[in-house]
Enzyme design. Structure first.
Site, PDB file in Angstrom:
ATOM      1  CB  ALA A  13      -0.902  -0.008   1.226  1.00 62.20           C
ATOM      2  CB  THR A  14       1.280   4.181  -1.758  1.00 68.60           C
ATOM      3  OG1 THR A  14       0.060   4.176  -2.509  1.00 68.60           O
ATOM      4  CG2 THR A  14       2.318   3.366  -2.489  1.00 68.60           C
ATOM      5  CB  ILE A  15       0.627   7.583   2.592  1.00 71.33           C
ATOM      6  CG1 ILE A  15      -0.131   8.878   2.926  1.00 71.33           C
ATOM      7  CG2 ILE A  15       2.105   7.863   2.388  1.00 71.33           C
ATOM      8  CD1 ILE A  15       0.312   9.546   4.236  1.00 71.33           C
ATOM      9  CB  SER A  16      -2.871   9.305  -1.694  1.00 70.33           C
ATOM     10  OG  SER A  16      -3.614   8.116  -1.778  1.00 70.33           O
ATOM     11  CG  HIS A  39      -4.127  12.766   1.204  1.00 63.94           C
ATOM     12  ND1 HIS A  39      -2.883  12.479   1.705  1.00 63.94           N
ATOM     13  CD2 HIS A  39      -4.747  11.573   1.053  1.00 63.94           C
ATOM     14  CE1 HIS A  39      -2.762  11.166   1.853  1.00 63.94           C
ATOM     15  NE2 HIS A  39      -3.866  10.596   1.463  1.00 63.94           N
ATOM     16  CG  ASP A  69      -6.658  -0.849   4.632  1.00 66.45           C
ATOM     17  OD1 ASP A  69      -6.346   0.217   4.059  1.00 66.45           O
ATOM     18  OD2 ASP A  69      -6.279  -1.984   4.235  1.00 66.45           O
ATOM     19  CG  HIS A  70      -8.485  -5.467   2.205  1.00 64.02           C
ATOM     20  ND1 HIS A  70      -8.654  -6.174   1.029  1.00 64.02           N
ATOM     21  CD2 HIS A  70      -7.362  -4.733   2.044  1.00 64.02           C
ATOM     22  CE1 HIS A  70      -7.672  -5.866   0.207  1.00 64.02           C
ATOM     23  NE2 HIS A  70      -6.875  -4.996   0.801  1.00 64.02           N
ATOM     24  CG  ASP A 125     -14.476  -6.372   0.654  1.00 63.16           C
ATOM     25  OD1 ASP A 125     -14.101  -5.274   0.171  1.00 63.16           O
ATOM     26  OD2 ASP A 125     -14.769  -7.359  -0.050  1.00 63.16           O
ATOM     27  CB  THR A 160      -7.581  -6.394  -4.268  1.00 60.08           C
ATOM     28  OG1 THR A 160      -6.975  -6.125  -2.999  1.00 60.08           O
ATOM     29  CG2 THR A 160      -6.866  -5.644  -5.358  1.00 60.08           C
TER      30      THR A 160
HETATM   31  N1  SAH Z   1      -5.924   6.827   1.819  1.00 61.90           N
HETATM   32  C1  SAH Z   1      -4.825   5.923   2.080  1.00 61.90           C
HETATM   33  C2  SAH Z   1      -4.562   5.127   0.816  1.00 61.90           C
HETATM   34  C3  SAH Z   1      -3.898   3.832   1.080  1.00 61.90           C
HETATM   35  S1  SAH Z   1      -3.588   2.872  -0.396  1.00 61.90           S
HETATM   36  C4  SAH Z   1      -3.601   6.758   2.461  1.00 61.90           C
HETATM   37  O1  SAH Z   1      -3.428   7.812   1.868  1.00 61.90           O
HETATM   38  O2  SAH Z   1      -2.845   6.337   3.331  1.00 61.90           O
HETATM   39  C5  SAH Z   1      -5.101   2.026  -0.599  1.00 61.90           C
HETATM   40  C6  SAH Z   1      -5.559   1.174   0.556  1.00 61.90           C
HETATM   41  O3  SAH Z   1      -6.721   0.452   0.164  1.00 61.90           O
HETATM   42  C7  SAH Z   1      -4.543   0.129   1.032  1.00 61.90           C
HETATM   43  O4  SAH Z   1      -4.281   0.378   2.386  1.00 61.90           O
HETATM   44  C8  SAH Z   1      -5.262  -1.202   0.831  1.00 61.90           C
HETATM   45  O5  SAH Z   1      -4.986  -2.161   1.854  1.00 61.90           O
HETATM   46  C9  SAH Z   1      -6.733  -0.776   0.864  1.00 61.90           C
HETATM   47  N2  SAH Z   1      -7.661  -1.696   0.209  1.00 61.90           N
HETATM   48  C10 SAH Z   1      -7.542  -2.311  -0.991  1.00 61.90           C
HETATM   49  N3  SAH Z   1      -8.632  -3.084  -1.231  1.00 61.90           N
HETATM   50  C11 SAH Z   1      -9.462  -2.929  -0.165  1.00 61.90           C
HETATM   51  C12 SAH Z   1     -10.746  -3.473   0.175  1.00 61.90           C
HETATM   52  N4  SAH Z   1     -11.404  -4.327  -0.633  1.00 61.90           N
HETATM   53  N5  SAH Z   1     -11.302  -3.097   1.332  1.00 61.90           N
HETATM   54  C13 SAH Z   1     -10.662  -2.242   2.179  1.00 61.90           C
HETATM   55  N6  SAH Z   1      -9.451  -1.710   1.921  1.00 61.90           N
HETATM   56  C14 SAH Z   1      -8.858  -2.048   0.760  1.00 61.90           C
END
Ligand code: SAH
Length: 254
Positions: free
Chosen positions: A78-81, A86, A137-138, A171, A250
């Site tokens: 994962a990444t912080i956007s 934001h 988050d999942h 999810d 996903t």
């Molecule tokens: N807004 C966050 C973005 C994180 S990246 C930030 O800026 O820190 C996207 C995130 O979506 C990841 O943490 C990933 O684990 C989550 N993700 C992907 N599929 C998901 C799902 N089906 N349900 C919940 N979270 C999910």
């Protein structure tokens, strides 16, 4: 076909230039400088958004290069956007993030944006109406990470201990029905479709900011931000805003 290719190429070059120029101009040496630069570049226009972002030190959420205007890895794929993304999300949602409002942050990852939303839905003086933000988050490790990131500040600890912010492992494509309806829903990963359960969980009126994979597979980046408004009478209005590149929503990793 040729026209489509040229159009696609020019879109790509514009997207790359935009990405680089933002990273170049907006990055700062402190949280204040970063937010001031985003504001100077008109990427943040709203004063409440500016104040809410000033109130969250990105160093608590993106330790490697906290004040760079670019996405940073946070583990587990994962990444912080990037800060400007934001900023965009807040600008589109700010009218639905007034003190007392309820928000859902799907794909909360680092927890940074959940914290910024919490600053918007709670009253700065603490004596006005107070809303709630649910971060979903999942990946359980990322839910723990978001919680421990937010606990790095006293204000973050208060938000968690008072229940104004909750991080939940689930999810996110199904939203979080227990907390619905939400005035604002933000999705931080690219969906395959406008998941109907998310639309159902919007209040009327309410707004969702969601990246969705383009139906046309030749589209570069393959994703667009959609702003979905549920009007007071329950009718839905959808608008495709701009092209983006997010990690996908996903199934959870096995
Ligand atoms: N807004 C966050 C973005 C994180 S990246 C930030 O800026 O820190 C996207 C995130 O979506 C990841 O943490 C990933 O684990 C989550 N993700 C992907 N599929 C998901 C799902 N089906 N349900 C919940 N979270 C999910």
């Amino acid at each position: 076909m040729l026209y489509k290719l040229i159009e696609t190429k020019s879109l790509l070059s514009r997207a790359i230039k935009r990405q680089f120029s933002m990273a170049w101009y907006c990055s700062g040496t402190s949280n204040t400088e970063l937010v001031e630069n985003l504001s100077r570049m008109d990427l943040i226009k709203n004063e409440q958004v500016k104040r809410a972002m000033m109130g969250v030190d990105r160093a608590h959420y993106a330790p490697s290069r906290p004040y760079s205007d670019s996405p940073q890895p946070i583990g587990h794929g994962a990444t912080i956007s990037a800060p400007h993304m934001h900023g965009h999300a807040c600008e589109y949602l700010v009218n639905y993030l007034k003190p007392g409002c309820r928000a859902l942050d799907v794909g909360s990852g680092s927890g940074y944006l959940t914290h910024v939303f919490a600053n918007l839905v709670t009253s700065p003086s603490g004596d006005g109406p107070s809303g709630q933000v649910i971060g979903v988050d999942h990946i359980p490790e990322l839910v723990e990470l978001a919680d421990s990131n937010m606990r790095k500040s006293e204000q973050g600890r208060e938000l968690l201990d008072s229940g104004k912010v909750k991080f939940i492992t689930a999810d996110g494509r199904k939203g979080w029905a227990e907390g619905a309806p939400y005035d604002a829903i933000h999705v931080g990963a690219a969906a395959e479709t406008l998941h109907p359960q998310l639309v159902d969980q919007l209040r009327a009126p309410g707004r969702m900011f969601i990246p969705v994979s383009a139906e046309d597979p030749t589209a570069l980046g393959g994703q667009y931000i959609w702003v979905v408004d549920k009007k007071e009478d329950g009718s839905i209005h959808k608008e495709k805003i701009f092209q983006v590149s997010y990690v996908p929503l996903t199934d959870p990793p096995k």
